[in-house]
Write a protein that holds these residues in place. Sequence first.
Motif, PDB file in Angstrom:
ATOM      1  N   VAL A  29       1.058  -1.238  -0.009  1.00 33.41           N
ATOM      2  CA  VAL A  29      -0.033  -0.208  -0.129  1.00 33.41           C
ATOM      3  C   VAL A  29       0.789   1.204   0.109  1.00 33.41           C
ATOM      4  O   VAL A  29       0.347   2.348   0.606  1.00 33.41           O
ATOM      5  CB  VAL A  29      -0.731  -0.041   1.105  1.00 33.41           C
ATOM      6  N   GLY A  30       2.072   0.978  -0.691  1.00 31.72           N
ATOM      7  CA  GLY A  30       3.134   2.114  -0.296  1.00 31.72           C
ATOM      8  C   GLY A  30       2.982   3.440  -1.250  1.00 31.72           C
ATOM      9  O   GLY A  30       3.426   4.491  -0.932  1.00 31.72           O
ATOM     10  N   MET A  31       1.913   3.555  -1.985  1.00 28.40           N
ATOM     11  CA  MET A  31       1.631   4.867  -2.956  1.00 28.40           C
ATOM     12  C   MET A  31       0.729   5.684  -2.005  1.00 28.40           C
ATOM     13  O   MET A  31       0.368   6.820  -2.554  1.00 28.40           O
ATOM     14  CB  MET A  31       0.887   4.412  -4.216  1.00 28.40           C
ATOM     15  N   TYR A  32       0.122   5.159  -1.101  1.00 35.08           N
ATOM     16  CA  TYR A  32      -0.699   6.178  -0.312  1.00 35.08           C
ATOM     17  C   TYR A  32      -0.073   7.464   0.161  1.00 35.08           C
ATOM     18  O   TYR A  32       1.214   7.077   0.707  1.00 35.08           O
ATOM     19  CB  TYR A  32      -1.613   5.403   0.888  1.00 35.08           C
ATOM     20  N   PRO A  33      -0.522   8.529   0.321  1.00 38.80           N
ATOM     21  CA  PRO A  33       0.235   9.768   1.025  1.00 38.80           C
ATOM     22  C   PRO A  33       0.402   9.456   2.368  1.00 38.80           C
ATOM     23  O   PRO A  33      -0.386   8.971   3.239  1.00 38.80           O
ATOM     24  CB  PRO A  33      -0.834  10.779   0.725  1.00 38.80           C
ATOM     25  N   THR A  60      -5.971  -1.050   7.980  1.00 35.28           N
ATOM     26  CA  THR A  60      -5.726  -2.595   7.493  1.00 35.28           C
ATOM     27  C   THR A  60      -6.598  -2.983   6.550  1.00 35.28           C
ATOM     28  O   THR A  60      -6.530  -3.768   5.685  1.00 35.28           O
ATOM     29  CB  THR A  60      -5.590  -3.495   8.475  1.00 35.28           C
ATOM     30  N   ASP A  61      -7.633  -1.974   6.002  1.00 38.17           N
ATOM     31  CA  ASP A  61      -8.625  -2.451   5.183  1.00 38.17           C
ATOM     32  C   ASP A  61      -8.667  -1.519   3.998  1.00 38.17           C
ATOM     33  O   ASP A  61      -9.304  -1.712   3.005  1.00 38.17           O
ATOM     34  CB  ASP A  61     -10.066  -2.127   5.805  1.00 38.17           C
ATOM     35  N   VAL A  62      -7.633  -0.733   3.737  1.00 38.18           N
ATOM     36  CA  VAL A  62      -7.550   0.066   2.521  1.00 38.18           C
ATOM     37  C   VAL A  62      -7.264  -0.838   1.509  1.00 38.18           C
ATOM     38  O   VAL A  62      -6.529  -1.913   1.510  1.00 38.18           O
ATOM     39  CB  VAL A  62      -6.386   1.032   2.687  1.00 38.18           C
ATOM     40  N   PRO A  63      -7.790  -0.696   0.104  1.00 39.21           N
ATOM     41  CA  PRO A  63      -7.411  -1.287  -1.168  1.00 39.21           C
ATOM     42  C   PRO A  63      -5.825  -1.248  -1.215  1.00 39.21           C
ATOM     43  O   PRO A  63      -5.219  -0.462  -1.077  1.00 39.21           O
ATOM     44  CB  PRO A  63      -8.091  -0.688  -2.066  1.00 39.21           C
ATOM     45  N   HIS A  64      -5.352  -2.231  -1.777  1.00 41.34           N
ATOM     46  CA  HIS A  64      -3.777  -2.322  -2.301  1.00 41.34           C
ATOM     47  C   HIS A  64      -3.538  -1.356  -3.323  1.00 41.34           C
ATOM     48  O   HIS A  64      -4.307  -0.946  -3.981  1.00 41.34           O
ATOM     49  CB  HIS A  64      -3.628  -3.584  -3.081  1.00 41.34           C
ATOM     50  N   ARG A  65      -2.399  -0.536  -2.990  1.00 43.78           N
ATOM     51  CA  ARG A  65      -1.853   0.441  -3.687  1.00 43.78           C
ATOM     52  C   ARG A  65      -0.246   0.280  -3.921  1.00 43.78           C
ATOM     53  O   ARG A  65       0.237   0.964  -3.349  1.00 43.78           O
ATOM     54  CB  ARG A  65      -2.245   1.598  -3.158  1.00 43.78           C
ATOM     55  N   PRO A  66       0.262  -0.789  -4.443  1.00 47.96           N
ATOM     56  CA  PRO A  66       1.726  -1.172  -4.466  1.00 47.96           C
ATOM     57  C   PRO A  66       2.707  -0.069  -5.174  1.00 47.96           C
ATOM     58  O   PRO A  66       2.212   0.618  -6.111  1.00 47.96           O
ATOM     59  CB  PRO A  66       1.663  -2.387  -5.226  1.00 47.96           C
ATOM     60  N   ASP A  67       3.409  -0.033  -4.598  1.00 48.68           N
ATOM     61  CA  ASP A  67       4.571   1.172  -5.111  1.00 48.68           C
ATOM     62  C   ASP A  67       5.761   0.354  -5.905  1.00 48.68           C
ATOM     63  O   ASP A  67       6.661   1.073  -6.520  1.00 48.68           O
ATOM     64  CB  ASP A  67       5.235   1.903  -3.748  1.00 48.68           C
ATOM     65  N   LEU A  72       3.727  -5.191  -5.414  1.00 50.04           N
ATOM     66  CA  LEU A  72       2.609  -6.139  -6.099  1.00 50.04           C
ATOM     67  C   LEU A  72       2.642  -7.517  -5.656  1.00 50.04           C
ATOM     68  O   LEU A  72       1.865  -8.127  -5.626  1.00 50.04           O
ATOM     69  CB  LEU A  72       3.064  -5.924  -7.602  1.00 50.04           C
ATOM     70  N   ALA A  73       3.961  -7.970  -5.511  1.00 52.62           N
ATOM     71  CA  ALA A  73       4.120  -9.578  -4.961  1.00 52.62           C
ATOM     72  C   ALA A  73       3.442  -9.775  -3.719  1.00 52.62           C
ATOM     73  O   ALA A  73       2.725 -10.730  -3.252  1.00 52.62           O
ATOM     74  CB  ALA A  73       5.553 -10.067  -5.073  1.00 52.62           C
ATOM     75  N   ALA A 106       9.451   9.935  -2.176  1.00 52.75           N
ATOM     76  CA  ALA A 106      10.042   9.311  -1.156  1.00 52.75           C
ATOM     77  C   ALA A 106       9.872   9.799   0.176  1.00 52.75           C
ATOM     78  O   ALA A 106       9.734   9.025   1.221  1.00 52.75           O
ATOM     79  CB  ALA A 106      11.428   9.164  -1.235  1.00 52.75           C
ATOM     80  N   GLN A 107       9.472  11.052   0.235  1.00 54.91           N
ATOM     81  CA  GLN A 107       9.106  11.447   1.436  1.00 54.91           C
ATOM     82  C   GLN A 107       7.649  11.516   1.725  1.00 54.91           C
ATOM     83  O   GLN A 107       7.136  12.031   2.906  1.00 54.91           O
ATOM     84  CB  GLN A 107       9.762  12.915   1.484  1.00 54.91           C
ATOM     85  N   MET A 108       6.781  11.643   0.633  1.00 53.81           N
ATOM     86  CA  MET A 108       5.467  12.115   0.683  1.00 53.81           C
ATOM     87  C   MET A 108       4.521  10.734   0.724  1.00 53.81           C
ATOM     88  O   MET A 108       3.178  10.806   0.911  1.00 53.81           O
ATOM     89  CB  MET A 108       5.082  12.815  -0.504  1.00 53.81           C
ATOM     90  N   CYS A 109       5.231   9.412   0.354  1.00 57.50           N
ATOM     91  CA  CYS A 109       4.503   8.251   0.210  1.00 57.50           C
ATOM     92  C   CYS A 109       4.815   7.375   1.199  1.00 57.50           C
ATOM     93  O   CYS A 109       6.009   7.159   1.728  1.00 57.50           O
ATOM     94  CB  CYS A 109       4.575   7.645  -1.013  1.00 57.50           C
ATOM     95  N   HIS A 110       4.027   6.555   1.940  1.00 56.07           N
ATOM     96  CA  HIS A 110       4.011   5.496   2.853  1.00 56.07           C
ATOM     97  C   HIS A 110       5.357   4.521   2.485  1.00 56.07           C
ATOM     98  O   HIS A 110       6.160   4.100   3.348  1.00 56.07           O
ATOM     99  CB  HIS A 110       2.788   4.730   3.064  1.00 56.07           C
ATOM    100  N   GLY A 111       5.605   4.165   0.976  1.00 60.57           N
ATOM    101  CA  GLY A 111       6.462   3.393   0.549  1.00 60.57           C
ATOM    102  C   GLY A 111       7.880   3.820   0.715  1.00 60.57           C
ATOM    103  O   GLY A 111       8.714   3.281   0.439  1.00 60.57           O
ATOM    104  N   GLY A 112       7.895   5.324   1.053  1.00 61.02           N
ATOM    105  CA  GLY A 112       9.349   5.983   1.143  1.00 61.02           C
ATOM    106  C   GLY A 112      10.150   5.848   0.068  1.00 61.02           C
ATOM    107  O   GLY A 112       9.500   5.952  -1.249  1.00 61.02           O
TER     108      GLY A 112
END
Length: 278
Positions: free
Chosen positions: A114-118, A125-132, A137-138, A248-254
């Motif tokens: 879910v790394g692309m969320y701000p 824990t219930d947010v839709p997937h948003r892979p970075d 994705l895996a 890298a500073q603005m998204c959960h995935g760094g």
Amino acid sequence: MKKLVLTGAAGRLGSYLREPLSMMADELVSTDIAEGIGTLYPGERYVQADLADLNAMSEVIEGADMVVHFGAIGDEAPFEEILGPNIVGAYNVWEAAHRHGVRRVVYASSIHAVGMYPRQERIGTDVPHRPDTVYGLAKCFAEDLARMYWEKRGVEAVCLRILSCAQVTGARALGTWLSYGDLIQLVARAIDTPTTGFTVVYGVSDNDRCPVDNSAARYLGYAPKDNAEQFAAQILAAEGPGDPRDPAQMCHGGPFAAVDLGQSGQAQMNIVHDRKET
């Protein structure tokens, strides 16, 4: 439990899990592709096996009560490299678990699912997937696989979306840090909770700046003890002002949110590889 299986036992996180897991079952079977993992703990046995080999994983998992699945490539990489250990490997673990009547799989998922969320959005824990990344994705694939094997075949799963389980070396980790002690507690609660069905929980310590919400998984009894705020003054004094244009500073995935697909995210991070030696 009679038998517990740990994949990824040669990895950094696996090195900290081996001893406590060896005390939770009569036998701990640690496995990885490495030739060895050092001195074994009482009750521990090591089996060299490839996650991408279903027959090998089936042999390792046969007779197990639970599987703690931490094995995978732990960084962004081209899809062709991720496919075997991270995607096919996940399928092999769950399929072998189903075939042998394993009760539960505890899976090392990741914030990168879910790394692309701000980062300013406190996600549950219930947010839709948003892979970075392809790596993220895996993790999405494995979480969906885990849900399907619970709903269709009755194999319980606890997916641990780990944020930053390493020494605090940057400002992002002030919110995302998971101490090794809290990692061990989290895995223990994922194992000893009587029933879990399919569950997602974030792997993060009790940080003042924690950017995620674990309230939906509170029934696991996970109560983190450590707080990265103890490092804040030193870390913030060493870093310059933030850049709101930097993913890298603005998204959960760094950094994983900023790199091109297939390019290492860890190369942009100052990770201390303090593996526990035996």
